[in-house]
Design a protein around this motif. Structure first.
Motif, PDB file in Angstrom:
ATOM      1  N   PRO A 114       0.856  -1.245  -0.072  1.00 41.50           N
ATOM      2  CA  PRO A 114      -0.348  -0.121   0.055  1.00 41.50           C
ATOM      3  C   PRO A 114       0.803   1.342   0.071  1.00 41.50           C
ATOM      4  CG  PRO A 114      -0.046  -1.124   2.079  1.00 41.50           C
ATOM      5  CD  PRO A 114       0.785  -1.929   1.270  1.00 41.50           C
ATOM      6  N   ARG A 115       1.947   1.064   0.243  1.00 42.16           N
ATOM      7  CA  ARG A 115       2.936   2.509   0.478  1.00 42.16           C
ATOM      8  C   ARG A 115       3.792   2.636  -0.729  1.00 42.16           C
ATOM      9  NH1 ARG A 115       2.194   1.329   5.720  1.00 42.16           N
ATOM     10  NH2 ARG A 115       3.609  -0.672   5.590  1.00 42.16           N
ATOM     11  N   GLN A 116       3.555   1.550  -1.714  1.00 43.75           N
ATOM     12  CA  GLN A 116       4.386   1.846  -2.955  1.00 43.75           C
ATOM     13  C   GLN A 116       3.483   2.451  -4.058  1.00 43.75           C
ATOM     14  OE1 GLN A 116       6.231  -1.979  -3.992  1.00 43.75           O
ATOM     15  NE2 GLN A 116       8.374  -0.746  -3.793  1.00 43.75           N
ATOM     16  N   ARG A 117       3.942   3.239  -4.857  1.00 44.15           N
ATOM     17  CA  ARG A 117       3.292   3.645  -5.961  1.00 44.15           C
ATOM     18  C   ARG A 117       3.305   2.659  -7.206  1.00 44.15           C
ATOM     19  NH1 ARG A 117       3.051   9.614  -5.761  1.00 44.15           N
ATOM     20  NH2 ARG A 117       4.638  10.404  -4.240  1.00 44.15           N
ATOM     21  N   VAL A 118       2.135   2.760  -8.169  1.00 47.48           N
ATOM     22  CA  VAL A 118       2.088   1.866  -9.118  1.00 47.48           C
ATOM     23  C   VAL A 118       3.430   1.543  -9.854  1.00 47.48           C
ATOM     24  CG1 VAL A 118       1.023   1.127 -11.102  1.00 47.48           C
ATOM     25  CG2 VAL A 118      -0.110   1.649  -9.453  1.00 47.48           C
ATOM     26  N   ALA A 119       4.025   2.714 -10.183  1.00 49.17           N
ATOM     27  CA  ALA A 119       5.574   2.888 -10.953  1.00 49.17           C
ATOM     28  C   ALA A 119       6.338   1.919 -10.221  1.00 49.17           C
ATOM     29  CB  ALA A 119       5.693   4.046 -11.311  1.00 49.17           C
ATOM     30  N   ASP A 120       6.384   1.975  -8.879  1.00 47.90           N
ATOM     31  CA  ASP A 120       7.527   1.277  -8.119  1.00 47.90           C
ATOM     32  C   ASP A 120       7.219  -0.458  -8.013  1.00 47.90           C
ATOM     33  OD1 ASP A 120       9.205   3.545  -7.931  1.00 47.90           O
ATOM     34  OD2 ASP A 120       7.707   4.361  -6.026  1.00 47.90           O
ATOM     35  N   ILE A 121       5.874  -0.350  -7.955  1.00 51.71           N
ATOM     36  CA  ILE A 121       5.379  -1.740  -7.577  1.00 51.71           C
ATOM     37  C   ILE A 121       5.731  -2.566  -8.785  1.00 51.71           C
ATOM     38  CG2 ILE A 121       3.464  -3.227  -7.783  1.00 51.71           C
ATOM     39  CD1 ILE A 121       1.936  -1.236  -5.798  1.00 51.71           C
ATOM     40  N   LEU A 122       5.517  -1.966 -10.265  1.00 55.25           N
ATOM     41  CA  LEU A 122       5.942  -2.780 -11.455  1.00 55.25           C
ATOM     42  C   LEU A 122       7.247  -2.546 -11.635  1.00 55.25           C
ATOM     43  CD1 LEU A 122       2.658  -1.679 -13.552  1.00 55.25           C
ATOM     44  CD2 LEU A 122       2.983  -3.491 -12.265  1.00 55.25           C
ATOM     45  N   ALA A 123       8.071  -1.957 -11.150  1.00 54.22           N
ATOM     46  CA  ALA A 123       9.496  -1.751 -11.494  1.00 54.22           C
ATOM     47  C   ALA A 123      10.319  -2.683 -10.821  1.00 54.22           C
ATOM     48  CB  ALA A 123      10.077  -0.267 -11.461  1.00 54.22           C
ATOM     49  N   GLU A 124       9.642  -2.953  -9.554  1.00 52.31           N
ATOM     50  CA  GLU A 124      10.317  -3.923  -8.613  1.00 52.31           C
ATOM     51  C   GLU A 124      10.843  -5.260  -9.241  1.00 52.31           C
ATOM     52  OE1 GLU A 124       8.072  -5.271  -5.181  1.00 52.31           O
ATOM     53  OE2 GLU A 124       9.813  -4.374  -3.993  1.00 52.31           O
ATOM     54  N   PRO A 125       9.986  -6.033  -9.982  1.00 54.01           N
ATOM     55  CA  PRO A 125      10.474  -7.148 -10.423  1.00 54.01           C
ATOM     56  C   PRO A 125      11.845  -7.208 -11.395  1.00 54.01           C
ATOM     57  CG  PRO A 125       8.400  -6.902 -11.007  1.00 54.01           C
ATOM     58  CD  PRO A 125       8.554  -5.894 -10.038  1.00 54.01           C
TER      59      PRO A 125
END
Ligand SMILES: Nc1ncnc2c1ncn2[C@@H]1O[C@H](COP(=O)(O)OP(=O)(O)OP(=O)(O)O)[C@@H](O)[C@H]1O
Ligand SMILES: [Mg+2]
Length: 325
Positions: free
Chosen positions: A111-122
């Motif tokens: 919940p504390r991550q922006r979508v851009a970061d969620i998707l960049a993570e992998p």
């Protein structure tokens, strides 16, 4: 689309048991037999629908395949590799090709991550894409799942349920996997949104040549998307076969009951001899002897109480002593 090639996923006698612990020393006093001796194959490009009542072991099966649960016994072959006892570090490599989508994407999105970061993570974690290219990839993912790029800076709570599931799907396809386990991906959504997400999954399947294990409660939910259907009851597969054939002529009494519970557009098609399922689902910690369904089966005979019926090797297979004609 089903090919005669070797299966993409091969499950051999899989058992997923959860220990029941008691007392101050947490002694194991028994097991919840969530998945109990399941063997099946999933072929490249197909969608295998997996249906059954709540608690019958569908999620345990799906989670075991992607090794979120450790199997108690059995073998899991994926993409010509035995992944049954792969360690977490080795699984990282496997998971670029083997993914899972959950019923509630909110629970699996930070919940504390922006979508851009969620998707960049992998991409960052796997180091398979140069840093400079990551945002290009993220944009492409958003595009593929039908989300505007402008949403990149939003947090998960700023999306609707359907949009959140799109993020969950985007994350799952980051590396263009071969197989995705979809664990009730639309069950929590409004009916109007369900069709949109199912369409998206179908489009992505075409585009990326994906293979799906699609888990659902009701048999109606898998009709649209499946190539084949497997019916699960109390940790076992009781029937498996081509979707159209299974819908047209179910062989297991349980499948017949599930089909009758599924509302058809024309009520006159239901037939007059409706059979009613009796009693509650028995506990998977103490499954009934013989055929597990015998305590609720309208056609039960003596042999059903003592001998367990095996699931045959046929393309349309049924585990029943007295299959329906
Ligand atoms: N981590 C766990 N520890 C102990 N028991 C568990 C665990 N996860 C599931 N179970 C039990 O295993 C059985 C199968 O659960 P599972 O979640 O696989 O069923 P399901 O078919 O996915 O149900 P639903 O349709 O409600 O999602 C249930 O009796 C459940 O209580
Ligand atoms: Mg479940």
């Amino acid at each position: 689309m089903m090919t005669a090639s070797s299966p993409l996923l091969q499950i051999e006698q899989l058992k997923t048991y959860y220990p029941i612990k008691k007392g101050v020393f947490s002694r194991t006093v028994g097991h919840v037999k969530a998945v109990d001796d399941v063997s099946l194959c999933i072929y490249e490009g197909e969608t295998l629908g997996l249906v059954g009542e709540s608690g019958c072991g569908k999620s345990s099966f799906g989670r075991s395949i992607v090794r979120l649960e450790d199997p108690y016994e059995g073998r899991i072959w994926f993409d010509n590799e035995d992944i049954t006892s792969r360690k977490q570090k080795e699984l990282k490599r496997v998971r670029t090709r083997l993914q899972i989508i959950f019923q509630d994407p909110y629970a699996s999105l930070n919940p504390r991550q922006r979508v851009a970061d969620i998707l960049a993570e992998p991409y960052i974690a796997h180091k398979l894409v140069p840093r400079s290219e990551v945002q290009v990839r993220v944009n492409r993912l958003l595009d593929m799942v039908g989300l505007p790029k402008a949403y990149k800076n939003r947090y998960p709570h700023e999306f609707s349920g359907g949009q959140r599931q799109r993020i969950g799907i985007a994350r799952a396809i980051a590396f263009e996997p071969k197989l995705i386990v979809c664990d009730e991906p639309v069950s929590a959504l409004d009916v109007s949104i369900q069709a949109q997400i199912l369409n998206l999954l179908a489009d992505l399947q075409q585009e990326l040549n994906l293979t799906y294990l699609f888990i659902a409660h009701g048999i109606g939910a898998v009709k649209y998307i499946s190539t084949r259907v497997a019916v699960m009851y109390l940790g076992k597969i009781v029937e498996i076969g081509d979707k159209d054939e299974l819908f047209r002529s179910p062989k297991h009494p349980y499948t017949q009951i599930l089909l009758q519970a599924y509302p058809k557009p024309d009520p006159t098609l239901r037939g007059d001899k409706r059979i009613v399922i009796q009693g509650d689902v028995p506990s998977p910690a103490h499954p009934p002897a013989g055929c597990r369904f015998h305590t609720r089966c309208p056609y039960v005979q003596a042999v059903c109480r003592s001998e367990e019926p095996a699931l045959g090797p046929d393309a349309h297979a049924v585990a029943c002593h007295y299959p329906l004609a």
